[in-house]
Design a protein around this motif. Sequence first.
Motif, short mmCIF file in Angstrom:
data_model
loop_
_atom_site.label_atom_id
_atom_site.label_comp_id
_atom_site.label_asym_id
_atom_site.label_seq_id
_atom_site.Cartn_x
_atom_site.Cartn_y
_atom_site.Cartn_z
N GLY A 281 6.44 -6.72 34.09
CA GLY A 281 6.05 -5.98 32.89
C GLY A 281 6.14 -4.48 33.07
O GLY A 281 6.44 -3.74 32.13
N ALA A 282 5.90 -4.02 34.30
CA ALA A 282 5.97 -2.58 34.59
C ALA A 282 7.38 -2.03 34.54
O ALA A 282 7.57 -0.81 34.42
CB ALA A 282 5.35 -2.30 35.96
N SER A 283 8.39 -2.90 34.63
CA SER A 283 9.77 -2.41 34.62
C SER A 283 10.09 -1.66 33.33
O SER A 283 10.85 -0.69 33.35
CB SER A 283 10.75 -3.58 34.81
N PHE A 284 9.49 -2.08 32.21
CA PHE A 284 9.75 -1.41 30.94
C PHE A 284 9.11 -0.02 30.93
O PHE A 284 9.67 0.92 30.35
CB PHE A 284 9.21 -2.27 29.79
N LEU A 285 7.96 0.09 31.55
CA LEU A 285 7.31 1.39 31.69
C LEU A 285 8.18 2.35 32.49
O LEU A 285 8.41 3.50 32.07
CB LEU A 285 5.96 1.21 32.39
N PHE A 286 8.68 1.88 33.64
CA PHE A 286 9.49 2.75 34.49
C PHE A 286 10.81 3.14 33.83
O PHE A 286 11.27 4.27 33.98
CB PHE A 286 9.76 2.06 35.83
N MET A 287 11.43 2.21 33.10
CA MET A 287 12.67 2.55 32.39
C MET A 287 12.41 3.55 31.27
O MET A 287 13.22 4.43 31.02
CB MET A 287 13.33 1.28 31.84
N ARG A 288 11.27 3.40 30.63
CA ARG A 288 10.90 4.32 29.55
C ARG A 288 10.72 5.75 30.09
O ARG A 288 11.02 6.73 29.40
CB ARG A 288 9.60 3.84 28.89
N ILE A 289 10.26 5.87 31.33
CA ILE A 289 10.05 7.19 31.94
C ILE A 289 11.36 7.79 32.45
O ILE A 289 11.63 8.98 32.25
CB ILE A 289 9.03 7.09 33.09
N SER A 290 12.17 6.99 33.12
CA SER A 290 13.35 7.52 33.81
C SER A 290 14.59 7.63 32.92
O SER A 290 15.36 8.58 33.06
CB SER A 290 13.67 6.66 35.03
N SER A 291 14.80 6.71 32.01
CA SER A 291 16.04 6.70 31.21
C SER A 291 16.27 7.96 30.39
O SER A 291 17.39 8.48 30.34
CB SER A 291 16.08 5.46 30.30
N PRO A 292 15.24 8.51 29.72
CA PRO A 292 15.49 9.73 28.95
C PRO A 292 15.88 10.94 29.81
O PRO A 292 16.48 11.89 29.30
CB PRO A 292 14.15 9.98 28.24
N VAL A 293 15.55 10.92 31.10
CA VAL A 293 15.79 12.07 31.97
C VAL A 293 17.12 11.96 32.70
O VAL A 293 17.93 12.90 32.69
CB VAL A 293 14.64 12.25 32.98
N ILE A 294 17.39 10.83 33.36
CA ILE A 294 18.62 10.69 34.14
C ILE A 294 19.63 9.75 33.48
O ILE A 294 20.72 9.55 34.00
CB ILE A 294 18.32 10.20 35.57
N GLY A 295 19.27 9.19 32.34
CA GLY A 295 20.18 8.32 31.62
C GLY A 295 20.02 6.86 32.00
O GLY A 295 19.65 6.53 33.15
N PRO A 296 20.30 5.96 31.08
CA PRO A 296 20.14 4.52 31.34
C PRO A 296 21.05 4.01 32.46
O PRO A 296 20.63 3.17 33.27
CB PRO A 296 20.50 3.88 30.00
N VAL A 297 22.31 4.47 32.50
CA VAL A 297 23.26 3.94 33.47
C VAL A 297 22.84 4.27 34.89
O VAL A 297 22.81 3.40 35.77
CB VAL A 297 24.69 4.47 33.19
N LEU A 298 22.50 5.53 35.14
CA LEU A 298 22.09 5.92 36.49
C LEU A 298 20.77 5.26 36.87
O LEU A 298 20.57 4.86 38.03
CB LEU A 298 21.97 7.43 36.59
N THR A 299 19.87 5.12 35.91
CA THR A 299 18.61 4.43 36.18
C THR A 299 18.85 3.03 36.70
O THR A 299 18.26 2.60 37.70
CB THR A 299 17.76 4.37 34.89
N ILE A 300 19.73 2.31 36.04
CA ILE A 300 19.98 0.92 36.42
C ILE A 300 20.83 0.84 37.68
O ILE A 300 20.63 -0.06 38.52
CB ILE A 300 20.65 0.15 35.26
N GLU A 301 21.76 1.75 37.87
CA GLU A 301 22.55 1.77 39.11
C GLU A 301 21.62 1.93 40.32
O GLU A 301 21.76 1.20 41.31
CB GLU A 301 23.56 2.90 39.08
N LEU A 302 20.69 2.84 40.24
CA LEU A 302 19.76 3.04 41.33
C LEU A 302 18.85 1.83 41.50
O LEU A 302 18.51 1.44 42.63
CB LEU A 302 18.92 4.30 41.09
N ARG A 303 18.48 1.23 40.39
CA ARG A 303 17.63 0.04 40.46
C ARG A 303 18.30 -1.09 41.22
O ARG A 303 17.73 -1.64 42.17
CB ARG A 303 17.27 -0.44 39.04
#
Length: 296
Positions: free
Chosen positions: A17-39
């Motif tokens: 459930g926390a994964s949505f929280l972390f994506m909500r924080i990181s995606s607007p700053v570094i972008g969705p693609v880089l967020t998921i690549e690092l994940r």
Amino acid sequence: MKMKEIGALFLLAALWGASFLFMRISSPVIGPVLTIELRVLLAGIVLLLYAWLFKKTTNMKEHWKEYLILGALNAAIPFTFIATATLYLNASLAAILNSTTPLFTALASMFFLKEPLNAKKWLGIAMGTLGVFVLVGWSPVPFSTQTAFAALLSILAALSYGCAGIYAKKAFTGISSLTMAIGQQLGAAVLLLPLAIIHVPTKPIPSSVVYSVIGLAVFCTSIAYLFYFYLLANVGPTKTLSVTFLVPLFGVIWGIVFLDEKVTSGMIVGLIIILTSIFLMSDVKIALKRNELSNE
């Protein structure tokens, strides 16, 4: 289940459930693609280290093409879609929409595996669809083209998960869940790498984003898998699958606690309708295969 196993089940749901929280924080700053690549890259490396430390046998070379396909269907595509959706939806809404995966798994099974749907499953699909409309149309996020697009991406992510479960069932036999988990994470990392390089940020990254990416990769993916494998071994697949009902609840809780998100009556009604539909679909076996390979 014993108290230790119940605790592990709730910890797993809390991490996913926390994964949505972390994506909500990181995606607007570094972008969705880089967020998921690092994940996926960090998660794959951590799981490889775990396999090495505990002498678990893994063989990535034999099915590398299959892992690329699995990585696309079960990680690269849905993770990126969800991360993009969190640019316009809050974490709570994204978590609830993602819980519709069993519905799309059933539909994908009907089309690709010719598995018939009985009246109970059709009722579940109808209720799930109604729940999505209630959730999106009666949410604290103002309805707009962007929110509709984000909701569509969340639904397409759920559909991708469903297709991944079917592909895994047909393409992988006699391969451990840990091996498939590592294969799909690294396969997704390879596929996303060219796009991630393009989206490397040029400005300093806030520490909150760094911590969010680490939490997303290490806790919500790698460590969550270890809890998942523990539950599979100790309580079996049926009881472990009950985590599906808990993940959206924790997604909502974390959004309220850490992001000050508001819960409306529409969200509660939509969540109840969707969870009821999941209960009606709870005998879909491929949903388990999908959960073996990814976290929410």
